[in-house]
Enzyme design. Structure first.
Site: not given
Length: 784
Positions: A439-440, A518, A600, A742
């Site tokens: 994941s980013p 991304q 964002y 994580r």
């Protein structure tokens, strides 16, 4: 500061202790029996406002774990129960005329009335006073005249409500209606069945509880219940109607009721479980949806834990350990054995209950959203149902029922010996060798937007670790679009050159691993410190101006107020995204993701909480979608046709008035219509006062809903931590790809280790040649 304690009576010499139990359900009766057995000289009284034969529901399911605790605490009760229990191993899932059976589950049940009779007899044998058809005095009055008050008065607990200011309950009413009924024959297994009616989907939950009887629960969404006219029927009419709808399951036999009524399930959570010498157990303290069969189980386990801690802390010392005055002498402000015992009881039970409630909530939501699951093929539907709570997984289903699990894997397309996560997946011209995505993750260590050696090592290590797709952090399209000064960018050619170095390394040294970029813009959440310096806190100096959909600061009085973008500003930002995408092509990224989540800039346009515009780019969802879609179209136009493009969205804001479930579907549908190859489904981080429902795989239901309502591939994210979770989500049809963050920080080689732990050595998880010597776990020392 400690909460005030309710008044407690002073003990007198020779007083062995008085205990009041409010509520004569299984939890209250079992607590009374245990506490009396531990000290026969105690005076234990149970108040039950109903008659001994009155009960709600018909059968009770108990786990082997619960039965083991009963056996250890009171062998007499265990033996009485053991003689009555009906046991079975199978679950039948009947869907669209197909019955799928899964075995190896191990259930034990008996009639609720019979359970109460056994507990009544045990209480009477021990000398517990049972006061039926008698309303208990107020809890405060009982607390003043007793050493301990056990409130087992159920989901509608008057004790809890009387002291609501202290217990601080949260009660959530859910969206389905259900009714408890019974059939006068034993089902062969635990049976789940769907009925797709003209009014909507209904479901049946049924299981045997004696040699000649079964519990039958019929459940459906509130709107289906009303459309079917159940709200206008009396008890007998509802019972007959349910028997007609599920006539095939019942073999044409009738159902019976006993004070049965349609109700909506209520989840009860309390911040505190005790107040002075009053303690909540069972449904008064917490509830968990019946679809995981936990209500009686939790109440009985509460009673066991309460009795254990009262004994261990000497809070209600056994008769003969001294006079009542002597046993109470140690109860000072600094040392109160009862307070310590009740705190220990809660400390032990709260995490267990919280885990059960999380599982129950996942199960409850699955049934609430049943209409979105029914189009799955029969075996996949059954697997989806069995794993709905996340407590049953692919791995333990394989242990319980390998034949069923193998059949589901075959339907999915797993080659022999290949776990689901190691099957390929194609997006346009890109074939991912497995279903794992790194994941980013923002690193905040770039210099002037330029990724450096840290990024090379970070992304290179994860690429060597075996994942099918490795994503960059959010790469910002302008200096003003950064979150922090350490954010990476693609607004200069120098930054592009640095990224090209990283993509070249990945493609050369980890062939078969795709690298995705991304692209995003921070919007109103920009100009802040690095995460470890103060997340979302403004910079102490050097702040840059912010832009957003509307002039709303992220935190009023903390973060700066952004400028609302005008037409010229919108055009400029759109061009920044397009220019960054052109550079991403030159960098040779394999996939591009547009970041429209987490509050964002583009996310700020989508959410009604952050977009208050009155022009064409605000108002209705179509207006709020306009600018993100314009950016998507501009980027898609310059991104190579054969390379996939995905979009990350926040499917809920976790806040009142935010993005609704229908909004999330509409947003995903719009991006798919414009050419998005997959939707990366995240949640929240849009407003600071959000209230997420954290838990294992807690965001995946949102991915599931989008995938199966729209038919677009989805990436599931959010506390997916094990390869077993990944396999389960894929086989159930809830996701096409699974993104983990994580776990990849903890272990860059997470995917390769997942392959090794499952005994997989195929092409979807190749070890780099220099690492092959480490492809098996190293031997460890003996542990005696």
């Amino acid at each position: 500061m400690a909460a005030p304690r309710a008044a407690r009576p002073a003990r007198t010499a020779g007083w062995p202790g008085r205990i009041a139990v409010i509520g004569g359900g299984p939890g209250g009766l079992y607590a009374a029996a245990l506490l009396k057995r531990l000290d026969p000289a105690r005076e234990v009284t149970v108040w039950e406002r109903n008659a001994p034969s009155d009960t709600f529901g018909f059968g009770v399911v108990l786990s082997d774990e619960t039965l083991g605790g009963i056996r250890d605490a009171d062998p007499a009760v265990y033996e009485a129960l053991r003689r009555e229990l009906v046991r079975w191993d199978d679950i039948d899932v009947v869907h669209r005329g197909h019955r799928t059976t899964s075995t190896g589950h191990g259930f034990a049940a008996l009639g609720r009335r019979r359970l109460l009779e056994l507990l009544h007899a045990r209480c009477a044998e021990l000398g517990v006073r049972l006061r039926f058809r008698t309303e208990a005095p107020p809890a405060a009055a009982l607390a003043a005249s007793h050493d301990l008050v056990v409130a087992a008065d159920g989901v509608h607990s008057r004790t809890r409500e009387a002291h609501a200011g202290h217990f601080r309950p949260t009660i959530t009413t859910h969206r389905c209606r259900y009714i408890w009924l019974a059939a006068d024959f034993p089902f062969e297994a635990f049976r789940f069945e769907t009925a797709e009616t003209e009014h909507g989907v209904m479901q049946l939950h049924a299981y045997p509880f004696s040699a000649d009887s079964s519990t039958v629960i019929v459940e459906m969404r509130e709107e289906v219940w009303r459309a079917a006219g159940f709200h206008e029927l009396d008890e007998a009419e509802s019972t007959a109607r349910c028997a007609k709808i599920f006539a095939e399951a019942l073999g044409g036999r009738e159902l019976r009721s006993h004070r049965s009524a349609w109700t909506a399930f209520r989840t009860v959570v309390n911040e505190r479980w005790s107040y002075g010498n009053t303690v909540l157990i069972g449904d008064a303290a917490h509830t968990a949806h019946f679809s995981i069969g936990s209500g009686t189980k939790l109440a009985v386990e509460d009673a066991l834990a309460l009795a254990t801690h009262l004994t261990e802390h000497g809070a209600l010392a056994e008769h003969g350990a001294g006079t009542g005055a002597e046993r109470g002498a140690g109860a000072t402000a600094e040392h109160d054995p009862l307070a310590e015992a009740l705190a220990a009881y809660e400390a032990e039970r709260r995490p267990v209950v919280a885990s059960t409630q999380r599982a129950a909530a996942a199960s409850l939501r699955w049934f609430e959203e049943l209409a979105g699951h029914v189009d799955r093929p029969p075996r996949r539907f059954a697997f989806d149902l069995l794993t709905r709570s996340r407590r049953v997984t692919h791995a333990n289903l394989r242990l319980r029922d390998p034949a069923f699990t193998t059949a589901v894997e075959d339907d999915f397309g797993c080659p022999p010996g290949t776990p689901p996560m190691f099957t390929p997946f194609r997006l346009r011209g890109l074939t991912l060798r497995n279903r794992v995505v790194v994941s980013p993750m923002d690193m905040y260590v770039a210099e002037d937007g330029v990724p450096g050696d840290f990024h090379l090592v970070h992304l290179g290590a994860r690429a060597l670790g075996g994942a099918g797709l490795v994503m960059t952090e959010m790469v910002c399209v302008s200096p003003e679009g950064r979150i922090t000064p350490g954010c990476a960018g693609l607004w200069t050619d120098g930054q592009a050159d640095a990224w090209a170095r990283i993509t070249a390394f990945v493609h050369a040294q980890a062939p078969g691993t795709a690298l995705g970029v991304q692209l995003g813009h921070s919007g109103r959440k920009g100009s802040t410190r690095r995460m470890w310096e103060g997340i979302d806190q403004p910079l102490p100096e050097g702040n840059w101006p912010l832009v957003a959909a509307s002039s709303l600061p992220y935190r009023s009085g903390v973060n700066q107020t952004p400028r609302s973008l005008d037409r010229a500003g919108l055009a400029a930002v759109r061009e920044e995204f397009t220019a960054a995408a052109r550079r991403a092509v030159r960098c040779d990224f394999d996939l591009l993701e547009l970041h429209c989540a987490h509050g964002y800039l583009l996310s700020g346009f989508l959410s009604p909480l952050t977009n208050h515009r009155t022009d064409a780019y605000g108002g209705t969802l179509d207006g709020r979608l306009r600018f993100p879609l314009e950016v998507f179209d501009a980027v898609r136009e310059v991104w190579p046709e054969d390379r996939p493009m995905t979009v990350r969205v926040s499917a809920t804001d976790w806040a009142e008035g935010g993005t609704s479930a229908e909004d999330a579907l509409a947003v995903a549908r719009a991006f798919a219509a414009h050419g998005a190859d997959a939707i990366d489904v995240s949640t929240g981080q849009v407003v600071p006062d959000e209230r997420p429902e954290y838990g294992r795989s807690y965001q995946t239901p949102y991915a599931d809903r989008i995938r199966n309502a729209i038919g677009v591939p989805v990436v599931a994210v959010g506390a997916i931590s094990s390869w077993d979770d990944v396999n389960s989500l894929l086989l159930a049809g809830r996701a096409d790809l699974c993104a983990l963050a994580r776990p990849h920080l903890y272990d860059p080689h997470w995917t390769l280790h997942a392959a090794a732990e499952q005994g997989y050595e195929g092409p979807a998880a190749p070890w780099p040649a220099p690492y092959r010597a480490g492809s098996r776990p190293p031997p460890t020392g003996r542990r005696e």
